[in-house]
Design an enzyme around this catalytic site. Structure first.
Site, PDB file in Angstrom:
ATOM      1  N   GLY A   1       0.828  -1.200   0.000  1.00 33.83           N
ATOM      2  CA  GLY A   1       0.000   0.000   0.000  1.00 33.83           C
ATOM      3  C   GLY A   1       0.857   1.244   0.000  1.00 33.83           C
ATOM      4  O   GLY A   1       2.034   1.199   0.376  1.00 33.83           O
TER       5      GLY A   1
ATOM      6  N   CYS B   1       5.094  -6.350   1.797  1.00 39.05           N
ATOM      7  CA  CYS B   1       5.518  -4.953   1.851  1.00 39.05           C
ATOM      8  C   CYS B   1       4.749  -4.193   2.935  1.00 39.05           C
ATOM      9  O   CYS B   1       4.975  -4.430   4.097  1.00 39.05           O
ATOM     10  CB  CYS B   1       5.396  -4.306   0.469  1.00 39.05           C
ATOM     11  SG  CYS B   1       6.465  -2.869   0.340  1.00 39.05           S
ATOM     12  N   TYR B   2       3.817  -3.311   2.579  1.00 37.42           N
ATOM     13  CA  TYR B   2       3.043  -2.633   3.629  1.00 37.42           C
ATOM     14  C   TYR B   2       2.447  -3.669   4.573  1.00 37.42           C
ATOM     15  O   TYR B   2       2.397  -3.472   5.782  1.00 37.42           O
ATOM     16  CB  TYR B   2       1.922  -1.791   3.013  1.00 37.42           C
ATOM     17  CG  TYR B   2       1.146  -0.962   4.019  1.00 37.42           C
ATOM     18  CD1 TYR B   2       1.487   0.362   4.254  1.00 37.42           C
ATOM     19  CD2 TYR B   2       0.088  -1.517   4.745  1.00 37.42           C
ATOM     20  CE1 TYR B   2       0.790   1.121   5.191  1.00 37.42           C
ATOM     21  CE2 TYR B   2      -0.618  -0.757   5.685  1.00 37.42           C
ATOM     22  CZ  TYR B   2      -0.263   0.558   5.898  1.00 37.42           C
ATOM     23  OH  TYR B   2      -0.946   1.316   6.831  1.00 37.42           O
TER      24      TYR B   2
ATOM     25  N   HIS C   1       7.647  -7.963  -3.663  1.00 41.08           N
ATOM     26  CA  HIS C   1       6.327  -8.274  -4.237  1.00 41.08           C
ATOM     27  C   HIS C   1       6.363  -9.574  -5.041  1.00 41.08           C
ATOM     28  O   HIS C   1       6.829  -9.590  -6.173  1.00 41.08           O
ATOM     29  CB  HIS C   1       5.866  -7.127  -5.142  1.00 41.08           C
ATOM     30  CG  HIS C   1       5.503  -5.898  -4.384  1.00 41.08           C
ATOM     31  ND1 HIS C   1       4.227  -5.669  -3.918  1.00 41.08           N
ATOM     32  CD2 HIS C   1       6.240  -4.853  -3.964  1.00 41.08           C
ATOM     33  CE1 HIS C   1       4.191  -4.528  -3.258  1.00 41.08           C
ATOM     34  NE2 HIS C   1       5.398  -4.009  -3.274  1.00 41.08           N
TER      35      HIS C   1
ATOM     36  N   GLU D   1       3.889 -11.034  -6.348  1.00 39.12           N
ATOM     37  CA  GLU D   1       2.801 -11.073  -7.343  1.00 39.12           C
ATOM     38  C   GLU D   1       3.205 -10.497  -8.692  1.00 39.12           C
ATOM     39  O   GLU D   1       2.505 -10.700  -9.681  1.00 39.12           O
ATOM     40  CB  GLU D   1       1.573 -10.351  -6.790  1.00 39.12           C
ATOM     41  CG  GLU D   1       1.681  -8.836  -6.615  1.00 39.12           C
ATOM     42  CD  GLU D   1       2.336  -8.389  -5.313  1.00 39.12           C
ATOM     43  OE1 GLU D   1       3.137  -9.155  -4.736  1.00 39.12           O
ATOM     44  OE2 GLU D   1       2.076  -7.249  -4.886  1.00 39.12           O
TER      45      GLU D   1
ATOM     46  N   ASP E   1     -18.575 -12.158 -22.894  1.00 41.62           N
ATOM     47  CA  ASP E   1     -19.099 -12.157 -21.520  1.00 41.62           C
ATOM     48  C   ASP E   1     -20.603 -12.443 -21.489  1.00 41.62           C
ATOM     49  O   ASP E   1     -21.061 -13.327 -20.763  1.00 41.62           O
ATOM     50  CB  ASP E   1     -18.853 -10.815 -20.822  1.00 41.62           C
ATOM     51  CG  ASP E   1     -17.391 -10.421 -20.827  1.00 41.62           C
ATOM     52  OD1 ASP E   1     -16.550 -11.309 -21.086  1.00 41.62           O
ATOM     53  OD2 ASP E   1     -17.100  -9.240 -20.596  1.00 41.62           O
TER      54      ASP E   1
ATOM     55  N   ARG F   1     -22.729   8.598 -27.108  1.00 41.71           N
ATOM     56  CA  ARG F   1     -22.790   7.474 -26.165  1.00 41.71           C
ATOM     57  C   ARG F   1     -24.084   7.520 -25.363  1.00 41.71           C
ATOM     58  O   ARG F   1     -24.727   6.503 -25.141  1.00 41.71           O
ATOM     59  CB  ARG F   1     -21.589   7.514 -25.209  1.00 41.71           C
ATOM     60  CG  ARG F   1     -20.328   6.915 -25.790  1.00 41.71           C
ATOM     61  CD  ARG F   1     -19.223   6.893 -24.739  1.00 41.71           C
ATOM     62  NE  ARG F   1     -18.001   6.317 -25.276  1.00 41.71           N
ATOM     63  CZ  ARG F   1     -17.677   5.025 -25.211  1.00 41.71           C
ATOM     64  NH1 ARG F   1     -18.476   4.182 -24.604  1.00 41.71           N
ATOM     65  NH2 ARG F   1     -16.557   4.581 -25.742  1.00 41.71           N
TER      66      ARG F   1
ATOM     67  N   LYS G   1     -11.242 -12.203 -17.225  1.00 39.00           N
ATOM     68  CA  LYS G   1     -11.576 -12.391 -18.637  1.00 39.00           C
ATOM     69  C   LYS G   1     -11.063 -13.722 -19.202  1.00 39.00           C
ATOM     70  O   LYS G   1     -11.783 -14.426 -19.914  1.00 39.00           O
ATOM     71  CB  LYS G   1     -10.974 -11.238 -19.450  1.00 39.00           C
ATOM     72  CG  LYS G   1     -11.428 -11.198 -20.886  1.00 39.00           C
ATOM     73  CD  LYS G   1     -12.740 -10.475 -20.972  1.00 39.00           C
ATOM     74  CE  LYS G   1     -13.205 -10.277 -22.385  1.00 39.00           C
ATOM     75  NZ  LYS G   1     -14.424  -9.458 -22.410  1.00 39.00           N
TER      76      LYS G   1
ATOM     77  N   LYS H   1      -1.111   3.851 -26.301  1.00 38.27           N
ATOM     78  CA  LYS H   1      -1.974   4.304 -25.199  1.00 38.27           C
ATOM     79  C   LYS H   1      -1.190   4.177 -23.910  1.00 38.27           C
ATOM     80  O   LYS H   1      -0.746   3.060 -23.624  1.00 38.27           O
ATOM     81  CB  LYS H   1      -3.232   3.450 -25.133  1.00 38.27           C
ATOM     82  CG  LYS H   1      -4.065   3.738 -23.877  1.00 38.27           C
ATOM     83  CD  LYS H   1      -5.255   2.855 -23.734  1.00 38.27           C
ATOM     84  CE  LYS H   1      -5.968   3.193 -22.423  1.00 38.27           C
ATOM     85  NZ  LYS H   1      -7.194   2.468 -22.234  1.00 38.27           N
TER      86      LYS H   1
HETATM   87  N1  GLN Z   1       4.307   2.699   1.645  1.00 38.97           N
HETATM   88  C1  GLN Z   1       5.162   1.682   2.195  1.00 38.97           C
HETATM   89  C2  GLN Z   1       6.624   1.969   1.913  1.00 38.97           C
HETATM   90  O1  GLN Z   1       6.974   2.944   1.329  1.00 38.97           O
HETATM   91  C3  GLN Z   1       4.782   0.340   1.612  1.00 38.97           C
HETATM   92  C4  GLN Z   1       5.050   0.231   0.141  1.00 38.97           C
HETATM   93  C5  GLN Z   1       4.441  -0.976  -0.486  1.00 38.97           C
HETATM   94  O2  GLN Z   1       3.653  -1.687   0.108  1.00 38.97           O
HETATM   95  N2  GLN Z   1       4.781  -1.226  -1.735  1.00 38.97           N
HETATM   96  O3  GLN Z   1       7.479   1.217   2.308  1.00 38.97           O
END
Ligand code: GLN
Length: 533
Positions: free
Chosen positions: A70, A97-98, A184, A186, A243, A312, A389, A525
């Protein structure tokens, strides 16, 4: 449709009864939905909810909990914090992380701003292979995105992985299944990220890898039957897209002819599309289908409008009007009522509505683009609510939808109406449609259809001089667009061979009356959007 008159049926809750679910609590990271994606890829069912979720209000018992990353700092006033009851669930917990900083904050507060921020690749050293989270993993590249860091180990924890920058790249509780990682897993840049998530979900949470579309079909049909009951009937709009077709087929499997599909032909579809949709859904899949030709009504309501937003709106309004009229003309069998409205809502829309947007902002409530029928008092049924999807496409294949339909490029609701720039008239639509047909035909012949994410032609209301057969022409311009993208958030233009483009241009000016010039759009884009409008 307003939320109060049409209540969504939370049939999604039923999925969590059949499939062990990993709960992802979202603290607002741009990657949170990818955690769900990666787990689904290894056949584990996962759902995301905002970090503010009260555990006592949870409708299912998760097999494990993941706290996402976060943008906030755990030590800030007003930073979001998880409901401490997650620890009373007695299920494994993984903080990313957070999420890890949150675990540390709750267990002793050793988090502060690091001297340098770390964004990008790092190499982790896995300390001991006795930690099940890192089982089978070796020192490898991971992806970091943080500024805050753990300054000390929280009480009861030990370090299980390090990097050059931190001794706490991975931590684990000494006696409970609680883990934290600074990187991370993910994102695909973390080489062994999927392995780590699999270690957590499969080995540590013991979630069975049974989330497959084969299993989902059975479950979805049961849920639809249970929701609609033995006599009530349902209606839904089909557009020819994957869908709505998959959703309609599921309804047909579940309640047969008590489901009525309505296809509104707005005259703004691709060439032959209306006929193909009818053939595929009605003749092919046996879906109870009503086709309405409303071309004139749409064109009438588009008269004189050149502003894309107004177009639209006019198209959307006409659609609701026609749909409602047709829906009311459907008379269910004696003693039953049309009670349900099918919508092909997918999980990304749901994620968008549940993702955590920050302590000061209200979380957007969910609404589907359908925006239908205020006064019919229908309840929404959304059997694809849990699916991404690619899962829907797979489901479509399993349900026997024709390949052509399953892999059809996305097509905007207002169709060619927004691909004719300027005023939409029957003649202009015809030109855009014919040019589009030639382009797509050549793409298919070249075997490129599946490589390209979306391709189309649009008609520019400018005139340009040309000569044909020694005659001066002063006709309009076609712009071709073809893009490659993973998620449609960013996209790049597709690189065709020059000979391909030559062939397409030559066919269009020869075969489509009213066109004297063809251009190819080479804008990515952002800054451009996919559609021209
Ligand atoms: N904001 C927190 C930081 O700067 C966590 C970052 C994150 O979760 N990617 O460490």
């Amino acid at each position: 449709m307003t939320q109060d008159t049409t209540k969504s049926v939370a049939i999604g809750d039923e999925v969590t009864k059949t499939f062990h679910t990993i709960l992802v609590l979202d603290f607002g990271s741009q990657y949170s939905h990818l955690i769900v994606r990666r787990l689904r890829e290894i056949n584990i069912y996962a759902e995301m909810l905002p970090c503010t979720q009260k555990i006592s209000e949870l409708k299912f018992k998760p097999a494990g909990v993941i706290l996402s990353g976060g943008p906030y700092s755990v030590y800030d006033d007003g930073a979001p914090h998880a409901d401490l009851a997650i620890f009373d669930l007695n299920v494994p917990i993984l903080g990313i992380c957070y999420g890890m900083q949150e675990i540390a904050w709750i267990n002793g507060k050793g988090v502060s701003r690091g001297e340098k921020r770390e964004y990008g690749p790092a190499n982790i050293n896995v300390k001991s292979n006795s930690c099940p989270l890192f089982e089978g993993m070796d020192n490898s590249r991971v992806w970091m995105s943080h500024h805050d860091k753990l300054t000390e180990l929280p009480e009861g924890f030990e370090a299980v992985a390090t990097t050059g920058n931190t001794p706490f790249a991975g931590i684990a509780h000494k006696s409970k299944p609680i883990y934290g990682i600074q990187f991370h897993p993910e994102v695909t840049h973390t080489v062994q990220g999927k392995r780590l998530l699999s270690n957590f979900a499969v080995n540590i949470c013991h979630a069975p890898q049974n989330w497959t579309m084969e299993n989902f079909i059975e479950n979805a049909i049961k849920r639809i039957r249970a929701t609609v009951g033995p006599t009530a009937e349902a209606i839904g709009a089909v557009s020819g897209g994957v869908d709505s077709s998959v959703a309609a087929k599921l309804m047909k499997e579940a309640i047969g002819d008590r489901f009525h599909a309505i296809f509104v032909d707005n005259g703004l579809m691709r060439k032959n599309e209306a006929v193909q949709v009818k053939k595929a859904l009605d003749d092919g899949l046996g879906i109870n289908l009503v086709v309405v030709n409303a071309e004139d009504e749409f064109l009438d309501n588009l008269k004189g409008i050149t502003d894309p937003e107004k177009k639209r709106k006019a198209i959307g309004y006409t659609f609701i009007h026609v749909f409602e009229r047709v829906a009311k003309s459907i008379k269910p069998k004696d003693g039953s009522n049309i009670e349900y409205l099918l919508q092909g809502t997918l999980y990304p829309d749901v994620i968008e509505s549940v993702s955590f947007k920050g302590p000061s902002q209200t979380i957007k409530s969910h609404h589907n683009v359908g925006g239908l029928i205020d006064n019919m008092q229908l309840k929404l049924i959304e059997p694809l609510r849990e699916l991404f999807k690619d899962e829907v496409r797979h489901l479509g294949e399993l349900l026997g939808l024709p390949e052509d339909l399953v892999w059809r490029h996305p097509f905007p609701g207002p169709g060619i109406g927004i691909r004719v720039l300027g005023e939409v008239t029957k003649k202009q639509v015809e030109i855009a449609r014919e040019a589009d047909y030639v382009f797509i035909d050549e793409i298919r012949k070249a075997g490129l259809y599946r490589q390209i994410s979306q391709a189309f032609a649009c008609l520019l209301p400018v005139r340009s001089v040309g000569v044909m057969g020694d005659q001066r022409m002063y006709e309009q311009v076609i712009a071709l667009r073809a893009i490659e993208t993973v998620d449609f958030m960013t996209a790049d233009w597709f690189v065709f061979d020059a000979s391909f483009l030559k062939r397409v241009a030559s066919r269009i000016v020869n075969e489509v009356i009213g066109v004297s010039r063809v251009t190819y759009d080479i804008t990515s884009k952002p800054p451009a959007t996919v559609e021209w409008e």
